[in-house]
Design a protein around this motif. Structure first.
Motif, PDB file in Angstrom:
ATOM      1  N   TYR A 112      11.002 -34.150 -16.640  1.00 17.41           N
ATOM      2  CA  TYR A 112      10.766 -34.549 -18.025  1.00 17.41           C
ATOM      3  C   TYR A 112      11.108 -33.438 -19.010  1.00 17.41           C
ATOM      4  CZ  TYR A 112       6.325 -32.533 -16.356  1.00 17.41           C
ATOM      5  OH  TYR A 112       5.378 -31.752 -15.764  1.00 17.41           O
ATOM      6  N   ALA A 113      11.435 -32.245 -18.520  1.00 16.44           N
ATOM      7  CA  ALA A 113      11.751 -31.130 -19.410  1.00 16.44           C
ATOM      8  C   ALA A 113      13.159 -31.233 -19.986  1.00 16.44           C
ATOM      9  CB  ALA A 113      11.594 -29.808 -18.673  1.00 16.44           C
ATOM     10  N   VAL A 178       9.913 -39.489 -23.216  1.00 16.80           N
ATOM     11  CA  VAL A 178       8.999 -38.375 -23.484  1.00 16.80           C
ATOM     12  C   VAL A 178       8.488 -38.441 -24.916  1.00 16.80           C
ATOM     13  CG1 VAL A 178       8.830 -35.864 -23.700  1.00 16.80           C
ATOM     14  CG2 VAL A 178       9.989 -36.865 -21.720  1.00 16.80           C
ATOM     15  N   ARG A 182       4.555 -38.716 -26.026  1.00 11.46           N
ATOM     16  CA  ARG A 182       3.913 -37.767 -26.952  1.00 11.46           C
ATOM     17  C   ARG A 182       3.248 -38.505 -28.111  1.00 11.46           C
ATOM     18  NH1 ARG A 182       4.959 -32.526 -25.943  1.00 11.46           N
ATOM     19  NH2 ARG A 182       6.881 -31.932 -24.854  1.00 11.46           N
ATOM     20  N   GLN A 190      -3.591 -34.563 -24.513  1.00 10.21           N
ATOM     21  CA  GLN A 190      -2.413 -33.744 -24.271  1.00 10.21           C
ATOM     22  C   GLN A 190      -2.763 -32.271 -24.195  1.00 10.21           C
ATOM     23  OE1 GLN A 190       1.225 -34.604 -26.452  1.00 10.21           O
ATOM     24  NE2 GLN A 190       0.442 -36.617 -27.071  1.00 10.21           N
ATOM     25  N   ARG A 191      -3.736 -31.845 -24.985  1.00 12.76           N
ATOM     26  CA  ARG A 191      -4.112 -30.432 -24.977  1.00 12.76           C
ATOM     27  C   ARG A 191      -4.756 -30.021 -23.665  1.00 12.76           C
ATOM     28  NH1 ARG A 191      -5.408 -31.331 -30.604  1.00 12.76           N
ATOM     29  NH2 ARG A 191      -7.528 -31.939 -30.023  1.00 12.76           N
ATOM     30  N   GLY A 194      -2.249 -31.269 -19.462  1.00 17.19           N
ATOM     31  CA  GLY A 194      -0.890 -30.926 -19.072  1.00 17.19           C
ATOM     32  C   GLY A 194       0.135 -31.710 -19.866  1.00 17.19           C
ATOM     33  N   HIS A 195       1.370 -31.651 -19.445  1.00 15.38           N
ATOM     34  CA  HIS A 195       2.449 -32.328 -20.162  1.00 15.38           C
ATOM     35  C   HIS A 195       2.185 -33.832 -20.191  1.00 15.38           C
ATOM     36  CE1 HIS A 195       6.440 -33.639 -21.368  1.00 15.38           C
ATOM     37  NE2 HIS A 195       6.753 -32.376 -21.622  1.00 15.38           N
ATOM     38  N   PRO A 196       2.342 -34.475 -21.340  1.00 17.93           N
ATOM     39  CA  PRO A 196       2.022 -35.911 -21.445  1.00 17.93           C
ATOM     40  C   PRO A 196       2.908 -36.816 -20.591  1.00 17.93           C
ATOM     41  CG  PRO A 196       3.124 -35.133 -23.435  1.00 17.93           C
ATOM     42  CD  PRO A 196       2.772 -33.917 -22.639  1.00 17.93           C
ATOM     43  N   ALA A 197       4.055 -36.321 -20.158  1.00 20.10           N
ATOM     44  CA  ALA A 197       4.962 -37.148 -19.353  1.00 20.10           C
ATOM     45  C   ALA A 197       4.737 -36.997 -17.853  1.00 20.10           C
ATOM     46  CB  ALA A 197       6.409 -36.798 -19.691  1.00 20.10           C
ATOM     47  N   LYS A 198       3.926 -36.040 -17.455  1.00 24.68           N
ATOM     48  CA  LYS A 198       3.791 -35.708 -16.035  1.00 24.68           C
ATOM     49  C   LYS A 198       3.405 -36.912 -15.184  1.00 24.68           C
ATOM     50  CE  LYS A 198       0.114 -33.394 -15.010  1.00 24.68           C
ATOM     51  NZ  LYS A 198      -0.847 -32.270 -14.891  1.00 24.68           N
TER      52      LYS A 198
END
Length: 313
Positions: A112-113, A178, A182, A190-191, A194-198
């Motif tokens: 997702y990055a 992604v 978000r 999200q905070r 972890g990453h919201p897409a994980k």
């Protein structure tokens, strides 16, 4: 956890005429170590990813006929061995989930990055892509996938957003997904999560490749093809995979004798011996050099009696 895997499998790999199956060959690192462990070891390497097979073939070429590589899914292990005329094997190893090769190949859409086509197929020559899942599943089915495979608490909210947004244009690239995640997942989550897409990306990958269903089919067959004195080792990277592994090995290590029998009948005795009381996890040195190993669990078992059930196909 190469050292730990080899330690678990060492007695089996040193058996005269050892046949070792690597059911998730990847780029061949664990397989290479197994072949190096003893000059008698014969390898049957299975992978569904043609690119991985090519790279592993180059890496293992120096072992010549000791290494047989097969393009197949790990739940086809029974038919692979049958085709090779092999009844039982001395050891088997499975490194589950997505490989570093697949994560690092941007255009395959696993990470997702990076913005990339929404593919996520481990074998890019066949099957449904992640884009097709997003664009064709109804909201209820999509929410089920996200909840069951991604353990995503906002599965229904995300599914509704996907169905709404695909009416404007179908999803085809990861960057747009992604952005949707978000915008959909609450900022507080999200905070801290972890990453919201994980979780969504994991769920889509598992669905596209039928990973959990395939592993649930594969492990009993692999377990039952292990010879007496042979060993099986499994690396799992999330709890869903590990749960399937744990249950399959624990079932083989449990007695099936009725509770009211005064003595255990031989046919009800455990067929496996677990090699550790609980899953092994990476040490500090492994975590420092390989952060992707943080969630890994390693389980193993040794066959001590013939299997109670007949081997699968």
């Amino acid at each position: 956890m190469l050292t730990e895997v080899l330690d678990l499998l060492a007695p089996a790999l040193s058996t005269p005429g050892a046949i070792h199956v690597d059911g998730t060959l990847g780029m061949g690192g664990h397989a290479e170590a197994a072949l190096e462990a003893d000059p008698q070891v014969r390898l049957i390497g299975i992978d569904r990813d043609p690119q991985a097979l090519r790279l592993a073939g180059e890496r293992l070429a120096r072992f010549g006929e000791r290494a047989t590589l097969v393009h197949a899914v790990n739940d086809e292990i029974g038919s692979v061995l049958d085709d090779l005329g092999i009844e039982t094997v001395t050891s088997a190893f499975f490194d589950l989930g997505v490989s570093s090769l697949q994560l690092d190949e941007t255009e395959r859409g696993f990470a997702y990055a990076h913005d990339a086509p929404l593919d996520m197929r481990m074998d890019p020559t066949t099957g449904m892509t992640a884009a097709e899942v997003l664009n064709t599943y109804d909201g209820r089915e999509l929410a089920r996938v996200l909840s069951q495979y991604g353990e995503e608490r906002f599965a229904q909210k995300i599914a509704r957003a996907v169905v709404r947004e695909r009416e404007a244009a179908p999803f085809d690239r990861s960057g747009r997904l992604v952005e949707l995640l978000r915008a959909t997942i609450p900022m507080a989550s999200q905070r801290g999560g972890g990453h919201p897409a994980k979780r969504t990306f994991r769920a889509l990958r598992i669905e596209v490749n039928e990973e959990l269903a395939g592993w649930a089919r594969a492990i009993p067959v692999a377990r039952d093809r292990i010879a007496i004195g042979g060993r099986i080792a499994v690396l799992s990277f999330h709890s869903l995979e590990d749960r399937i592994t744990k249950r399959a090995l624990a079932a083989g290590a449990a007695s099936t004798s009725p509770v009211d029998l005064p003595v255990e009948l031989p046919e009800h005795a455990p067929e496996l011996r677990l090699l550790s009381r609980k899953a092994l996890t990476p040490g500090a040195a492994e975590l420092a050099t390989n952060p992707r190993s943080a969630s890994v669990h390693l389980r193993g078992a040794e066959r001590i009696r013939p299997p109670r059930r007949t081997k699968g196909a």
